[in-house]
Design a protein around this motif. Structure first.
Motif, mmCIF file in Angstrom:
data_model
loop_
_atom_site.group_PDB
_atom_site.id
_atom_site.type_symbol
_atom_site.label_atom_id
_atom_site.label_comp_id
_atom_site.label_asym_id
_atom_site.label_seq_id
_atom_site.Cartn_x
_atom_site.Cartn_y
_atom_site.Cartn_z
ATOM 1 N N VAL A 136 0.838 -1.242 0.003
ATOM 2 C CA VAL A 136 -0.003 0.142 -0.084
ATOM 3 C C VAL A 136 0.757 1.220 0.029
ATOM 4 O O VAL A 136 0.417 2.284 -0.536
ATOM 5 N N ALA A 137 1.930 1.297 0.803
ATOM 6 C CA ALA A 137 2.843 2.363 0.756
ATOM 7 C C ALA A 137 3.379 2.519 -0.559
ATOM 8 O O ALA A 137 3.685 3.678 -1.114
ATOM 9 N N ALA A 138 4.081 1.678 -1.086
ATOM 10 C CA ALA A 138 4.757 1.770 -2.361
ATOM 11 C C ALA A 138 3.675 2.207 -3.524
ATOM 12 O O ALA A 138 4.102 3.021 -4.258
ATOM 13 N N LEU A 139 2.043 1.697 -3.443
ATOM 14 C CA LEU A 139 1.489 2.113 -4.261
ATOM 15 C C LEU A 139 1.065 3.769 -4.207
ATOM 16 O O LEU A 139 0.996 4.518 -4.979
ATOM 17 N N LEU A 140 0.990 4.226 -2.909
ATOM 18 C CA LEU A 140 0.952 5.547 -2.564
ATOM 19 C C LEU A 140 1.843 6.279 -3.098
ATOM 20 O O LEU A 140 1.531 7.519 -3.785
#
Length: 313
Positions: A136-140
């Motif tokens: 999720v952090a990488a997508l954000l």
């Protein structure tokens, strides 16, 4: 009650007390064997085998699993893609580890200051990114890096400033490092802050009586006394850096600058699930695990010897 019956009951009670710890340990041992020891053993077994294709590889018996010995390990150690991926990860770690641990130490020292306000909120705010899953952090951050949707690129364009491509070339390392630092600084801060809170208050009071300033107390008392916690967080960071996988894998569809073998673990995944060679992938995984163990053991011995040398002074 007869004497013989008392002896039998007494032996049963003693036996039950002695066997109780093993009963409590049994679930943990079973889970360890099923989900840790058994997969490792199976990976070792796979790494010593390979598939031999007869003819065109069609029909029953055309593909046979045979003994390969150390052939898969030799191929893994001489694989240029694995070497390049290891160099990428080392460069990535050279950025991530110092910045992440430096920020974690700085945050911990600031929160441990007597004049700090809103400590509970600050701890939660700093730790919260660690609770966000890595994907999720990488997508954000990935969408924040994309020029078409990034507010940063929009502001730079309005200000007439250059707009670097954060998903290619040298800036790619900084972009990936930013995700790791953003997510990992909070966890390391909690570890260091907990160690700081365990220091007796009398040590600080004695230093103040000697005329030490808050900066001197932080650098000469707090930092040396939390050195074991710094070593622990350093080991965690090194292992996490060598195992980087989710961030580059998640960002790869957004850019052409990340190959499928960008990191060693991505190379293992590519060999196993894209190339279909689980035997070579198992050998590479075993090599990475052994290298991580040797590196961690060497760093632990070095840090232990230095701590012992300091303590003997």
């Amino acid at each position: 009650m007869s004497t013989a019956l008392r002896k039998v009951r007494g032996r049963g009670q003693v036996y039950g007390v002695k066997s109780a710890p093993y009963a409590f340990l049994l679930p943990a041992v079973v889970l360890f064997a099923l989900f840790f020891a058994l997969p490792i053993g199976y990976a070792l077994w796979l790494s010593l085998h390979k598939v031999e294709v007869v003819g065109l590889g069609l029909g029953k018996g055309a593909r046979e699993q045979v003994w390969a010995g150390l052939g898969n390990y030799a191929a893994a150690l001489t694989d240029p893609e694995l070497g390049v991926g290891t160099l990428r990860v080392l460069g990535y770690g050279a950025i991530v580890i110092p910045v992440m641990l430096g920020l974690a130490l700085l945050f911990a020292l600031l929160l441990d200051n007597e004049q700090a306000r809103a400590r509970s909120f600050s701890r939660l705010a700093i730790f919260l990114p660690y609770a966000i899953p890595g994907v999720v952090a990488a997508l954000l951050w990935g969408f924040l890096y994309l020029p078409d949707v990034s507010p940063f690129h929009f502001l730079l364009e309005r200000l007439g400033l250059p707009q670097p491509d954060l998903l290619d070339g040298g800036p790619l390392f900084l972009s990936l490092a930013n995700i790791a630092v953003w997510g990992g600084a909070g966890f390391n801060m909690i570890v260091i802050y907990t160690a700081l809170r365990s220091i007796p208050a009398e040590v600080y009071e004695a230093a103040k009586l000697d005329g030490a300033t808050p900066v001197q107390i932080a650098l000469r008392i707090k930092v040396p006394m939390v050195a074991p916690s710094l070593v622990l967080t350093f080991f965690f960071s090194v292992i996490a850096t060598l195992q980087v996988f989710s961030e580059p894998t998640t960002l790869r569809p957004l850019t052409n600058g990340i190959p499928t073998t960008w990191s060693p673990l991505m190379k293992v995944y590519d060999d196993a699930f894209v190339g279909g060679d689980v035997y070579a992938a198992s050998a590479t995984a075993v090599v990475l695990a052994a290298a991580t163990f040797v590196l961690s053991f060497a760093l632990l011995r070095i840090s232990s010897s230095r701590m012992t040398h300091r303590g003997s002074r």
